[in-house]
Design a protein around this motif. Structure first.
Motif, PDB file in Angstrom:
ATOM      1  N   GLY A   2       0.309  -0.968 -12.682  1.00  0.00           N
ATOM      2  CA  GLY A   2       0.464   0.363 -13.275  1.00  0.00           C
ATOM      3  C   GLY A   2       1.669   1.106 -12.752  1.00  0.00           C
ATOM      4  O   GLY A   2       2.148   2.042 -13.395  1.00  0.00           O
ATOM      5  N   VAL A   3       2.157   0.729 -11.581  1.00  0.00           N
ATOM      6  CA  VAL A   3       3.369   1.335 -11.028  1.00  0.00           C
ATOM      7  C   VAL A   3       4.614   0.708 -11.649  1.00  0.00           C
ATOM      8  O   VAL A   3       5.545   1.399 -12.056  1.00  0.00           O
ATOM      9  CB  VAL A   3       3.402   1.184  -9.491  1.00  0.00           C
ATOM     10  CG1 VAL A   3       4.712   1.734  -8.927  1.00  0.00           C
ATOM     11  CG2 VAL A   3       2.207   1.879  -8.856  1.00  0.00           C
TER      12      VAL A   3
ATOM     13  N   ASN B 279       0.797  -1.228   0.000  1.00  0.00           N
ATOM     14  CA  ASN B 279       0.000   0.000   0.000  1.00  0.00           C
ATOM     15  C   ASN B 279       0.832   1.282   0.000  1.00  0.00           C
ATOM     16  O   ASN B 279       0.455   2.272   0.623  1.00  0.00           O
ATOM     17  CB  ASN B 279      -0.959   0.003   1.195  1.00  0.00           C
ATOM     18  CG  ASN B 279      -2.026  -1.068   1.080  1.00  0.00           C
ATOM     19  OD1 ASN B 279      -2.417  -1.459  -0.028  1.00  0.00           O
ATOM     20  ND2 ASN B 279      -2.502  -1.560   2.208  1.00  0.00           N
ATOM     21  N   ARG B 280       1.956   1.286  -0.709  1.00  0.00           N
ATOM     22  CA  ARG B 280       2.741   2.519  -0.832  1.00  0.00           C
ATOM     23  C   ARG B 280       3.185   2.679  -2.282  1.00  0.00           C
ATOM     24  O   ARG B 280       4.375   2.610  -2.595  1.00  0.00           O
ATOM     25  CB  ARG B 280       3.942   2.491   0.117  1.00  0.00           C
ATOM     26  CG  ARG B 280       3.525   2.564   1.577  1.00  0.00           C
ATOM     27  CD  ARG B 280       4.651   2.996   2.497  1.00  0.00           C
ATOM     28  NE  ARG B 280       5.647   1.975   2.701  1.00  0.00           N
ATOM     29  CZ  ARG B 280       6.485   1.956   3.748  1.00  0.00           C
ATOM     30  NH1 ARG B 280       6.427   2.928   4.640  1.00  0.00           N
ATOM     31  NH2 ARG B 280       7.375   0.993   3.880  1.00  0.00           N
ATOM     32  N   PRO B 281       2.242   2.879  -3.196  1.00  0.00           N
ATOM     33  CA  PRO B 281       2.599   2.956  -4.622  1.00  0.00           C
ATOM     34  C   PRO B 281       3.489   4.137  -4.966  1.00  0.00           C
ATOM     35  O   PRO B 281       4.364   4.024  -5.824  1.00  0.00           O
ATOM     36  CB  PRO B 281       1.236   3.055  -5.325  1.00  0.00           C
ATOM     37  CG  PRO B 281       0.295   3.574  -4.272  1.00  0.00           C
ATOM     38  CD  PRO B 281       0.777   3.016  -2.986  1.00  0.00           C
ATOM     39  N   GLY B 282       3.282   5.275  -4.313  1.00  0.00           N
ATOM     40  CA  GLY B 282       4.095   6.451  -4.608  1.00  0.00           C
ATOM     41  C   GLY B 282       5.563   6.245  -4.266  1.00  0.00           C
ATOM     42  O   GLY B 282       6.445   6.407  -5.127  1.00  0.00           O
ATOM     43  N   PRO B 283       5.868   5.885  -3.016  1.00  0.00           N
ATOM     44  CA  PRO B 283       7.273   5.604  -2.670  1.00  0.00           C
ATOM     45  C   PRO B 283       7.863   4.468  -3.497  1.00  0.00           C
ATOM     46  O   PRO B 283       9.042   4.524  -3.868  1.00  0.00           O
ATOM     47  CB  PRO B 283       7.194   5.236  -1.181  1.00  0.00           C
ATOM     48  CG  PRO B 283       5.982   5.955  -0.681  1.00  0.00           C
ATOM     49  CD  PRO B 283       5.008   5.923  -1.819  1.00  0.00           C
ATOM     50  N   LEU B 284       7.066   3.440  -3.816  1.00  0.00           N
ATOM     51  CA  LEU B 284       7.573   2.340  -4.633  1.00  0.00           C
ATOM     52  C   LEU B 284       8.021   2.848  -5.994  1.00  0.00           C
ATOM     53  O   LEU B 284       9.067   2.424  -6.512  1.00  0.00           O
ATOM     54  CB  LEU B 284       6.496   1.264  -4.794  1.00  0.00           C
ATOM     55  CG  LEU B 284       6.857   0.119  -5.746  1.00  0.00           C
ATOM     56  CD1 LEU B 284       8.074  -0.667  -5.229  1.00  0.00           C
ATOM     57  CD2 LEU B 284       5.663  -0.817  -5.945  1.00  0.00           C
ATOM     58  N   SER B 285       7.278   3.750  -6.575  1.00  0.00           N
ATOM     59  CA  SER B 285       7.656   4.308  -7.871  1.00  0.00           C
ATOM     60  C   SER B 285       9.002   5.021  -7.774  1.00  0.00           C
ATOM     61  O   SER B 285       9.858   4.895  -8.660  1.00  0.00           O
ATOM     62  CB  SER B 285       6.574   5.276  -8.359  1.00  0.00           C
ATOM     63  OG  SER B 285       6.918   5.831  -9.620  1.00  0.00           O
ATOM     64  N   ASP B 286       9.219   5.774  -6.680  1.00  0.00           N
ATOM     65  CA  ASP B 286      10.502   6.455  -6.489  1.00  0.00           C
ATOM     66  C   ASP B 286      11.631   5.438  -6.335  1.00  0.00           C
ATOM     67  O   ASP B 286      12.744   5.648  -6.837  1.00  0.00           O
ATOM     68  CB  ASP B 286      10.439   7.354  -5.250  1.00  0.00           C
ATOM     69  CG  ASP B 286       9.485   8.521  -5.426  1.00  0.00           C
ATOM     70  OD1 ASP B 286       9.238   8.916  -6.582  1.00  0.00           O
ATOM     71  OD2 ASP B 286       8.982   9.037  -4.400  1.00  0.00           O
TER      72      ASP B 286
END
Length: 304
Positions: free
Chosen positions: A53-54, A16-23
């Motif tokens: 999608g990530v 549940n941390r798609p934003g940090p995973l993308s980074d």
């Protein structure tokens, strides 16, 4: 041509941390090690988000695989990724971490000099304006100073900046999934590695940048859980007759070392950071006590 062209399998557990995973994936795509020499295995540990999608946009320039599993905690997720890995070495980092661009290339150089070792580096707090994120980093830095006085004879590495030979990791059973909350599984693995006669090497040049935003409540909850993990770790040490108590107690007794560290080294906001360390000790102690009471619960029931 090496027998195994894939040098590293980078395992990233996420939930549940798609934003940090993308980074994190962006940082891995920027590695100076050629992209055909490593793979990235993202293990979705029972999260609610669709991470295809990530991960998808990184695939043309990054050998990334997405694996989904039922929630079991970071230790279980890392083990799941390691079981699927093809690389000679496993490298672990977290979904809220961004390895420096030379991380894998430097790791490879370190393994050439230290074959068979567990190797890790220094993690930096990227959120320096967040008092509690910085305090958590301060704690790790102080722990590293105590346990890793000799870089070539280190005793502890955190799982967000750790690498080791894949076959050795699998042979010893990986992380202990009993630590389901992600609170001491790296500590137990390091001690088990040392007890098996293996070496740990700390190489500060292996840099990873950590972005874990914490408020007071999350900070106290984190270190309460770390206290619970410390109690579980202590129980395992007794069961396996590992002689680590003296080393751990000496760390706790060096109050002056961590309490005055910020004043001696000229750090910013020393009083606030000292108070945050006091809060850490209280939360950690309460977590340890709570887990000790929980461990005694079944025994009381059996005696009744």
């Amino acid at each position: 041509m090496p027998l195994n062209p894939i040098a590293f399998s980078v395992v990233v557990a996420t939930c549940n941390r798609p934003g940090p995973l993308s980074d994190c994936l962006r940082a891995l795509r920027a590695q100076t090690l050629p992209c055909d020499r490593f793979e990235v295995i993202v293990v979705d540990d029972g999260g609610d988000d669709d991470l295809a999608g990530v991960c998808g946009p990184f695939e043309p320039k990054l050998n990334v695989r997405l694996e989904k599993k039922a929630n079991g905690g970071p230790a279980s997720a890392r083990n799941h990724g390691a079981a699927l890995a093809r690389g000679q070495w496993l490298a672990f980092t977290d979904d809220d971490c961004e390895p420096a661009s030379g991380w894998l290339a430097e790791l490879e150089r370190c393994f050439v000099v230290n074959p068979g070792a567990m190797i890790g580096g220094h993690t930096h707090n990227r959120l320096q304006g967040n008092l509690f994120s910085q305090a958590s980093q301060d704690i790790i830095d102080l722990v590293y100073r105590h346990y890793n006085e000799r870089n070539d004879r280190a005793r502890f590495l955190t799982a967000n900046n750790m690498a080791l030979p894949r076959e050795a990791f699998l042979d010893m059973g990986g992380f202990d999934a009993e630590f389901s909350a992600g609170t001491a599984e790296d500590r137990e693995l390091c001690e088990r590695w040392l007890q098996a006669g293996r070496r740990i090497v700390y190489q500060p040049e292996l840099e990873v940048y950590h972005s874990h935003s914490l408020d007071l409540r999350a900070y106290l909850r984190q270190h309460f859980n770390y206290g619970r993990g410390a109690r579980s770790y202590r129980r395992i040490c007794r069961q396996r007759h590992w002689r680590a108590l003296g080393r751990d107690v000496s760390w706790q007794l060096r109050v002056h070392d961590w309490l005055l560290h910020h004043f001696r080294t000229g750090q910013t906001r020393p009083i606030r950071r000292m108070l945050a360390l006091f809060a850490w000790q209280i939360a950690n102690g309460l977590g340890y006590l709570w887990q000790a009471l929980m461990d005694q619960g079944p025994q009381r029931g059996n005696n009744g």
